[in-house]
Design an enzyme around this catalytic site. Structure first.
Site, PDB file in Angstrom:
ATOM      1  N   HIS A 226       1.115  -1.218   0.020  1.00 47.15           N
ATOM      2  CA  HIS A 226       0.178   0.002  -0.055  1.00 47.15           C
ATOM      3  C   HIS A 226       0.890   1.215  -0.009  1.00 47.15           C
ATOM      4  O   HIS A 226       2.094   1.078   0.216  1.00 47.15           O
ATOM      5  CB  HIS A 226      -0.893   0.105   1.440  1.00 47.15           C
ATOM      6  N   ASP A 347      -1.268 -19.595  13.178  1.00 48.64           N
ATOM      7  CA  ASP A 347      -0.086 -19.960  13.759  1.00 48.64           C
ATOM      8  C   ASP A 347      -0.058 -19.503  15.244  1.00 48.64           C
ATOM      9  O   ASP A 347       0.006 -18.256  15.524  1.00 48.64           O
ATOM     10  CB  ASP A 347       1.399 -19.518  13.041  1.00 48.64           C
ATOM     11  N   SER A 362       3.123  -4.991   7.079  1.00 52.35           N
ATOM     12  CA  SER A 362       2.663  -4.685   5.911  1.00 52.35           C
ATOM     13  C   SER A 362       3.776  -5.021   4.685  1.00 52.35           C
ATOM     14  O   SER A 362       5.004  -4.670   4.944  1.00 52.35           O
ATOM     15  CB  SER A 362       2.190  -3.402   5.541  1.00 52.35           C
TER      16      SER A 362
END
Length: 405
Positions: A226, A347, A362
């Site tokens: 992004h 997990d 990110s």
């Protein structure tokens, strides 16, 4: 009489079923892109998330209108269970790409092309509240690109232009939503005799993210998934220049519902690349550092399917580790490319350490069936175990674009 009622009901049910079936088929067609890329024969096209679709076999003796390019691209019809035609799409045969998948932390330092207005500072006088910038029509999120005929690329540039005007009106050129505007601004004098515009501006930004992959063949990198935006206004930073540096993760604030966590780290002083694009689909540029990552082929969008996968990310130090996630939804035609996938962290190690997905992760690559399928972009604020991801193929296309700049 009863027979007629039964017949009417049967016809009504049949009509309803036909309408429902038509709507379902239309929705299925809408969920399919117009173009698919494959690395084999055009008729080999398969949609992993929709195994009930297949390519209709061409009729014997028929020849495509673009026969000269039949070995590279062509139109194929996808059918439901080999019978009902759903949509005719373009299939393009192209060699599969391989990149160095990273999942390692990096720091991004960016300088913007202009001064971003992030706040206003009113002056209160006997006449009431006074603000020259507001009076000139400026708003939060506007980019000031020149003032008094001088280019503005930093806070210092804006200050110098205002002082040079010595209280006289000066022409301000600014961008709003990509459109350039001009206005006259008359600075106000403060108690110390200095002239002010009544705004706080920002000309740079820095933060921690995750390197998604490096294309060693072209010397480019891709990260974040992004754009880098201003934290106060949410406005995407307009890039003037930037660099990336390695980062060592030193700690983590765990995420919780309504309170996203974050990774913390130490920046290296040595740059390993230049930022060339701050795009809605990620940060891209030239990579000049040493060899990193693991060679992994990039999946085409139709090869991504709901199910088990791995998230490669770094929550301590500088080395990425694989963590189990589940791809819950795949969207090939959504309007928001940053939300092609919905994933959930399964997990226990990662859930224990971070609470799920936190800021700084990110850009973490997602690998499924030995292929790079997507890159993590956002966390769901109310459920940090879940997040969105963008197709890796989209980011590779963006990375290729910076080669031409």
């Amino acid at each position: 009489m009863r027979k007629h009622k039964f017949l009417r009901r049967a016809l009504a049910v049949l009509a309803a079923c036909l309408l429902l079936g038509t709507a379902c088929l239309a929705g299925l067609a809408k969920a399919l892109p117009d173009t698919f890329y494959i690395d084999g024969a055009l008729t080999d096209l398969k949609i992993a998330a929709m195994p009930f679709l297949s390519v209709a076999q061409p009729r014997q003796g028929s020849v495509a209108a673009d026969n000269a390019m039949a070995d590279k691209s062509g139109n194929v019809t996808l059918t439901l269970l080999g019978v009902v035609p759903i949509k005719t799409v373009r299939a393009v045969s192209t060699p599969r790409r391989t990149v160095q998948v990273c999942g390692t932390p990096f720091g991004v330092k960016m300088f913007s092309d202009g001064a971003l207005i992030v706040a206003f500072s009113d002056r209160y006088t006997a006449l009431g509240s006074e603000n020259p910038a507001k009076a000139a029509g400026l708003r939060l999120g506007d980019w000031i690109v020149s003032a008094g005929g001088r280019p503005v690329r930093s806070n210092d540039d804006l200050t110098a232009a205002i002082q040079a005007a010595d209280g006289a009106p000066l022409t301000v050129v600014y961008r709003r939503d990509g459109v350039q505007h001009t206005s006259a601004l008359t600075p106000a004098q403060d108690e110390k005799g200095r002239y002010k515009a009544g705004v706080w501006v920002r000309d740079s930004g820095a933060g921690i993210g995750t390197m998604s992959f490096v294309d060693a063949q072209h010397g480019t990198f891709a990260g974040l998934g992004h754009s880098i935006s201003d934290t106060d206004t949410g406005t995407e930073l307009t890039l003037l220049s930037g660099e990336i540096v390695p980062v060592t993760i030193t700690g983590c604030i765990r995420g919780a519902a309504g309170s996203p966590g974050e990774l913390r780290g130490e920046f290296s002083a040595k740059a390993v690349g230049q930022v060339l694009a701050n795009d809605a689909a990620g940060v891209y540029g030239s990579y000049t550092g040493g060899t990193i990552g693991q060679a992994v082929p990039v999946a085409n969008v139709q090869e991504v399917t709901p199910g088990e996968a791995e998230l490669w990310t770094t929550v301590q130090g500088t080395t990425a580790q694989p963590y189990k996630v589940r791809i819950e939804r795949v969207t090939m035609t959504g309007s928001d490319p940053n939300r092609n996938l919905l994933i959930k962290v399964t997990d226990e190690r990662l859930l224990e350490k971070t609470g799920g997905i936190v800021q700084g992760m990110s850009g973490s690559p997602i690998v499924q069936n030995g292929q790079l399928v997507a890159v993590l972009t956002h966390v769901l604020v109310n459920d940090p175990a879940k997040g969105y991801a963008i197709f890796a193929a989209t980011m590779l296309e963006k990375a290729d674009a910076v080669i031409k700049w």
